[in-house]
Design a protein around this motif. Sequence first.
Motif, PDB file in Angstrom:
ATOM      1  N   ARG A   1       0.832  -1.201   0.000  1.00 45.42           N
ATOM      2  CA  ARG A   1       0.000   0.000   0.000  1.00 45.42           C
ATOM      3  C   ARG A   1       0.866   1.250   0.000  1.00 45.42           C
ATOM      4  N   ILE A   2       0.406   2.251  -0.729  1.00 47.73           N
ATOM      5  CA  ILE A   2       1.092   3.543  -0.713  1.00 47.73           C
ATOM      6  C   ILE A   2       0.669   4.277   0.557  1.00 47.73           C
TER       7      ILE A   2
ATOM      8  N   SER B   1       2.066  -1.567  -6.884  1.00 51.54           N
ATOM      9  CA  SER B   1       2.035  -2.426  -8.070  1.00 51.54           C
ATOM     10  C   SER B   1       0.892  -2.026  -8.998  1.00 51.54           C
ATOM     11  N   ALA B   2      -0.279  -1.723  -8.423  1.00 50.90           N
ATOM     12  CA  ALA B   2      -1.427  -1.337  -9.241  1.00 50.90           C
ATOM     13  C   ALA B   2      -1.146  -0.057 -10.015  1.00 50.90           C
ATOM     14  N   LEU B   3      -0.492   0.887  -9.365  1.00 47.48           N
ATOM     15  CA  LEU B   3      -0.170   2.132 -10.055  1.00 47.48           C
ATOM     16  C   LEU B   3       0.900   1.908 -11.124  1.00 47.48           C
ATOM     17  N   LYS B   4       1.876   1.060 -10.818  1.00 45.82           N
ATOM     18  CA  LYS B   4       2.949   0.799 -11.779  1.00 45.82           C
ATOM     19  C   LYS B   4       2.405   0.114 -13.034  1.00 45.82           C
ATOM     20  N   GLN B   5       1.323  -0.648 -12.858  1.00 46.92           N
ATOM     21  CA  GLN B   5       0.747  -1.366 -13.998  1.00 46.92           C
ATOM     22  C   GLN B   5      -0.220  -0.498 -14.805  1.00 46.92           C
TER      23      GLN B   5
ATOM     24  N   PRO C   1       3.971  11.927 -23.216  1.00 46.82           N
ATOM     25  CA  PRO C   1       4.688  12.308 -21.994  1.00 46.82           C
ATOM     26  C   PRO C   1       3.859  13.266 -21.136  1.00 46.82           C
ATOM     27  N   THR C   2       3.583  12.856 -19.930  1.00 44.43           N
ATOM     28  CA  THR C   2       2.878  13.678 -18.958  1.00 44.43           C
ATOM     29  C   THR C   2       3.556  13.507 -17.608  1.00 44.43           C
ATOM     30  N   GLY C   3       3.199  14.371 -16.656  1.00 44.46           N
ATOM     31  CA  GLY C   3       3.740  14.222 -15.312  1.00 44.46           C
ATOM     32  C   GLY C   3       3.368  12.884 -14.714  1.00 44.46           C
ATOM     33  N   ALA C   4       2.158  12.397 -15.002  1.00 43.72           N
ATOM     34  CA  ALA C   4       1.695  11.132 -14.441  1.00 43.72           C
ATOM     35  C   ALA C   4       2.492   9.944 -14.976  1.00 43.72           C
ATOM     36  N   SER C   5       3.062  10.067 -16.160  1.00 43.76           N
ATOM     37  CA  SER C   5       3.809   8.939 -16.728  1.00 43.76           C
ATOM     38  C   SER C   5       5.100   8.672 -15.979  1.00 43.76           C
ATOM     39  N   ASP C   6       5.468   9.551 -15.048  1.00 41.15           N
ATOM     40  CA  ASP C   6       6.656   9.315 -14.210  1.00 41.15           C
ATOM     41  C   ASP C   6       6.347   8.471 -12.994  1.00 41.15           C
ATOM     42  N   ILE C   7       5.058   8.250 -12.681  1.00 41.90           N
ATOM     43  CA  ILE C   7       4.692   7.604 -11.425  1.00 41.90           C
ATOM     44  C   ILE C   7       5.321   6.230 -11.279  1.00 41.90           C
ATOM     45  N   GLY C   8       5.304   5.432 -12.317  1.00 38.56           N
ATOM     46  CA  GLY C   8       5.874   4.098 -12.233  1.00 38.56           C
ATOM     47  C   GLY C   8       7.334   4.111 -11.847  1.00 38.56           C
ATOM     48  N   HIS C   9       8.068   5.083 -12.340  1.00 39.62           N
ATOM     49  CA  HIS C   9       9.504   5.177 -12.028  1.00 39.62           C
ATOM     50  C   HIS C   9       9.738   5.667 -10.605  1.00 39.62           C
ATOM     51  N   MET C  10       8.796   6.420 -10.066  1.00 38.23           N
ATOM     52  CA  MET C  10       8.929   6.899  -8.682  1.00 38.23           C
ATOM     53  C   MET C  10       8.729   5.765  -7.667  1.00 38.23           C
TER      54      MET C  10
END
Length: 448
Positions: free
Chosen positions: A399-400, A428-432, A438-447
């Motif tokens: 969980r986050i 994991s759910a967010l990474k998937q 390219p958007t700010g949200a597309s960085d979430i998986g890498h964070m």
Amino acid sequence: MSNQFDLIVIGTGTAARVAATRIRAAGWSVAIVDYRPFGGTCALRGCDPKKILVGAASAIDHTRRMQDHGVAGVAHLNWPELNAFKRSFTDPVPAKQEKSYAEKGIHAFHGHARFTGPNSLNVEGNSLEARRALIAAGAEPVRLGIPGEEHLITSEQFLALKSLPERIVMVGGGYIAAEFSHIAALAGAQVTILQRGERLLKHFEPELVDWLMEKFRALGIDTQTKTSVEAVDKTSTGYRVTAASAAGEVTIEADLVVHAAGRVPNLGSLDLDRAGTSVKDGRLQLNDYLQSVSNPAVYAAGDAAQLGPPLTPVSSHDAEVVARNLLDGNRHKPDYRGVPSVAFTIPPIAAVGLSEEEASRKGLKFRKNIGKASDWFTARQTAESVYGFKMIVEEGSGRILGAHLVGPHVDEVINLFALAIRNNLTASALKQTIFAYPTGASDIGHML
């Protein structure tokens, strides 16, 4: 002769408007009272007008960052024109709200509301009685208790300035000081922040605040921490601010001194003792249902209640909870899980959920992912050097627990983390999740 109502609402801000409208729609007779123009802090003298100024200042900052990267020419803020643009949003609000209340059959009273008993109030000679009362009167600047305090202007007065002075001192180190210092510096003012604490923006993670301080320095903002203001004196050319620091006495000459040291519930003029409504240390004593513990006829919401974070969405949430409790009986409690918070600096800094310190204090087992991401595309394409994150993820469940961001677009991206926390979504759910790129949200998986 008294005016009889089912509900009297004190204040006309977000919480007041939501509750009054909901309760009136359920068939109750409702009155609403304010001694100021109808609309409340956010719409008239807070979030909305501030964001107008931030938007213009951000445009200037972006233009400057893109010099030598394809953008040429020098842009600057025209403060009078910007002020006029801001007023095009704020000026129509009071009349629109009063018209809306009248159309809904909500009775409007202008003036200071003062309790005369547990269920009765007086508003400029008008006697009002109600089965229930809602205190949604917002907040006011905290008293500083220093000589010359009367020379400081409030955030409201800053937003109403018709011209911007050259030398500005911000007293305090929270949201107002951080946001307004960026606006003023990008408008060409020389800004000094005097903060009593060890750092600015104490509600955000220290590493991210440290990265953001790079921008304060780049904008030429003089930030002095561990410095307590002791007096403000009027001079022939402006004001002299005297403060104490570890290095000794500090004296700064200024054209304007701004109160940015925090706000407290606006309760002082309500005569709450006559209502039998208990107050401790300047705060209403409320139960879990946002109801006074000593006078069951009285409820509170938003900044006046101060049970949740002092944010506009919380005010709206509180008002919905109070409305349901008034209509259904006390069966609903506020839920402050996953409330995001943003300081609209340039770039913004944002947080939701637990800090690292809070997670440790709760004894939770978690992993931490932290990094400065100035070399990521999101930062590079805007020529912004300040970009970074800190994630708190629970071991085992995934969980986050907390998300902390600084940099371009984080004022929007933080809402996705708020959604995740409030709905117990895992990292994991967010990474998937497939985000637009390219958007700010597309960085979430890498964070994560």
